[in-house]
Design a protein around this motif. Structure first.
Motif, PDB file in Angstrom:
ATOM      1  N   GLY A 105       0.757  -1.104   0.055  1.00 23.15           N
ATOM      2  CA  GLY A 105       0.220  -0.030  -0.063  1.00 23.15           C
ATOM      3  C   GLY A 105       0.954   1.157   0.009  1.00 23.15           C
ATOM      4  O   GLY A 105       1.956   1.304   0.585  1.00 23.15           O
ATOM      5  N   ALA A 106       0.478   2.473  -0.474  1.00 23.07           N
ATOM      6  CA  ALA A 106       1.115   3.724  -0.779  1.00 23.07           C
ATOM      7  C   ALA A 106       0.252   4.766  -1.144  1.00 23.07           C
ATOM      8  O   ALA A 106      -0.972   4.401  -1.167  1.00 23.07           O
ATOM      9  N   LEU A 107       0.710   5.777  -1.417  1.00 23.42           N
ATOM     10  CA  LEU A 107       0.178   7.076  -1.652  1.00 23.42           C
ATOM     11  C   LEU A 107       0.249   7.332  -3.201  1.00 23.42           C
ATOM     12  O   LEU A 107       1.440   7.411  -3.486  1.00 23.42           O
ATOM     13  N   VAL A 108      -0.549   7.267  -4.144  1.00 15.79           N
ATOM     14  CA  VAL A 108      -0.401   7.392  -5.528  1.00 15.79           C
ATOM     15  C   VAL A 108      -1.492   8.400  -6.258  1.00 15.79           C
ATOM     16  O   VAL A 108      -2.408   8.597  -5.534  1.00 15.79           O
ATOM     17  N   GLU A 110     -11.771   7.059  -5.398  1.00 16.39           N
ATOM     18  CA  GLU A 110     -12.613   6.402  -4.438  1.00 16.39           C
ATOM     19  C   GLU A 110     -11.758   4.873  -4.227  1.00 16.39           C
ATOM     20  O   GLU A 110     -12.666   4.181  -3.513  1.00 16.39           O
ATOM     21  N   ASP A 111     -10.948   4.424  -4.663  1.00 12.42           N
ATOM     22  CA  ASP A 111     -10.199   3.337  -4.533  1.00 12.42           C
ATOM     23  C   ASP A 111      -9.381   3.377  -3.145  1.00 12.42           C
ATOM     24  O   ASP A 111      -9.012   2.462  -2.404  1.00 12.42           O
ATOM     25  N   THR A 112      -9.383   4.690  -2.548  1.00 11.90           N
ATOM     26  CA  THR A 112      -8.725   5.025  -1.248  1.00 11.90           C
ATOM     27  C   THR A 112      -9.523   3.951   0.063  1.00 11.90           C
ATOM     28  O   THR A 112     -10.538   4.293   0.065  1.00 11.90           O
ATOM     29  N   ALA A 113      -8.492   3.320   0.501  1.00 11.28           N
ATOM     30  CA  ALA A 113      -9.203   2.334   1.596  1.00 11.28           C
ATOM     31  C   ALA A 113      -8.005   1.561   2.265  1.00 11.28           C
ATOM     32  O   ALA A 113      -6.743   1.338   1.689  1.00 11.28           O
ATOM     33  N   VAL A 114      -8.269   0.892   3.470  1.00  6.05           N
ATOM     34  CA  VAL A 114      -7.311  -0.056   3.654  1.00  6.05           C
ATOM     35  C   VAL A 114      -7.736  -1.589   3.025  1.00  6.05           C
ATOM     36  O   VAL A 114      -9.029  -1.824   3.245  1.00  6.05           O
ATOM     37  N   TYR A 115      -6.849  -2.040   2.562  1.00  6.52           N
ATOM     38  CA  TYR A 115      -7.072  -3.170   1.905  1.00  6.52           C
ATOM     39  C   TYR A 115      -6.485  -4.379   2.666  1.00  6.52           C
ATOM     40  O   TYR A 115      -5.741  -4.621   3.216  1.00  6.52           O
ATOM     41  N   TYR A 116      -7.282  -5.500   2.529  1.00 11.49           N
ATOM     42  CA  TYR A 116      -6.998  -6.699   3.475  1.00 11.49           C
ATOM     43  C   TYR A 116      -7.212  -7.986   2.534  1.00 11.49           C
ATOM     44  O   TYR A 116      -8.114  -7.791   1.716  1.00 11.49           O
ATOM     45  N   CYS A 117      -6.414  -9.079   2.856  1.00 11.17           N
ATOM     46  CA  CYS A 117      -6.492 -10.017   2.371  1.00 11.17           C
ATOM     47  C   CYS A 117      -7.152 -11.248   3.388  1.00 11.17           C
ATOM     48  O   CYS A 117      -6.987 -10.935   4.531  1.00 11.17           O
ATOM     49  N   THR A 153      -3.517  -3.051   4.509  1.00  7.90           N
ATOM     50  CA  THR A 153      -2.421  -2.286   3.971  1.00  7.90           C
ATOM     51  C   THR A 153      -3.179  -0.965   3.246  1.00  7.90           C
ATOM     52  O   THR A 153      -4.045  -1.059   2.800  1.00  7.90           O
ATOM     53  N   GLN A 154      -2.752   0.242   3.807  1.00  9.07           N
ATOM     54  CA  GLN A 154      -3.294   1.345   3.337  1.00  9.07           C
ATOM     55  C   GLN A 154      -3.061   1.705   2.090  1.00  9.07           C
ATOM     56  O   GLN A 154      -1.914   1.936   1.313  1.00  9.07           O
ATOM     57  N   VAL A 155      -4.010   2.137   1.240  1.00  5.60           N
ATOM     58  CA  VAL A 155      -4.060   2.834  -0.303  1.00  5.60           C
ATOM     59  C   VAL A 155      -4.735   4.062  -0.221  1.00  5.60           C
ATOM     60  O   VAL A 155      -5.815   4.027   0.067  1.00  5.60           O
ATOM     61  N   THR A 156      -3.672   5.104  -0.721  1.00  8.68           N
ATOM     62  CA  THR A 156      -4.390   6.336  -0.687  1.00  8.68           C
ATOM     63  C   THR A 156      -4.285   6.933  -2.130  1.00  8.68           C
ATOM     64  O   THR A 156      -3.113   6.836  -2.717  1.00  8.68           O
ATOM     65  N   VAL A 157      -5.306   7.209  -2.761  1.00  5.67           N
ATOM     66  CA  VAL A 157      -5.055   7.862  -4.079  1.00  5.67           C
ATOM     67  C   VAL A 157      -5.379   9.219  -4.378  1.00  5.67           C
ATOM     68  O   VAL A 157      -6.577   9.537  -3.968  1.00  5.67           O
ATOM     69  N   SER A 158      -4.786  10.017  -4.603  1.00  3.89           N
ATOM     70  CA  SER A 158      -4.877  11.756  -4.599  1.00  3.89           C
ATOM     71  C   SER A 158      -5.356  11.977  -6.234  1.00  3.89           C
ATOM     72  O   SER A 158      -4.742  11.154  -7.064  1.00  3.89           O
ATOM     73  N   SER A 159      -5.837  13.278  -6.123  1.00  4.08           N
ATOM     74  CA  SER A 159      -6.118  13.796  -7.410  1.00  4.08           C
ATOM     75  C   SER A 159      -5.806  15.235  -7.609  1.00  4.08           C
ATOM     76  O   SER A 159      -5.686  16.060  -6.379  1.00  4.08           O
TER      77      SER A 159
END
Length: 123
Positions: free
Chosen positions: A9-12, A89-96, A117-123
């Motif tokens: 996960g990352a900031l993208v 809108e994909d920003t979220a904590v992702y779980y397996c 794992t944290q995924v953050t999508v910026s615009s």
């Protein structure tokens, strides 16, 4: 005991890509169905994708279909989620998670979960 650990996960920026990975210990995933879920602030956990243990079948949520790919490497006991063309809108904590059976689109079907794992999508 079974343990699942997510990473990647990352900031993208919007339009970018990420590859999330989950490694399992305590069990071999070769006979388990594996899933990816996500949870955004203020929302319930939602299904993203799953990989069936037999036959190579995969299942995707409509929201990510066509821009995400779930894959597994049974020799490494890992399952990955490749995400392309990311949106805010994909920003979220992702779980397996892993399950033997049940409706793969619903959280109650899964027996084990990772920490996320944290995924953050910026615009």
């Amino acid at each position: 005991q079974v343990q699942l650990v997510e990473s990647g996960g990352a900031l993208v920026q919007a339009g970018g890509s990420l590859r999330l990975s989950c490694v399992a210990s305590g069990r071999t995933i070769s006979l388990w169905n594996m899933g990816w879920f996500r949870q955004a602030p203020g929302k319930e956990r939602e299904f993203v994708a799953s990989s069936l243990w037999s036959g190579g079948r995969t299942v995707y949520a409509d929201s990510v279909k066509g821009r995400s790919t779930i894959s597994r490497d049974n020799s490494k006991n890992t399952v990955d989620l490749q995400m392309n063309n990311l949106r805010p809108e994909d920003t979220a904590v992702y779980y397996c998670a892993m399950t033997k059976s049940g409706n793969l689109r619903y959280t109650p079907a899964y027996d084990y979960w990772g920490q996320g794992t944290q995924v953050t999508v910026s615009s």
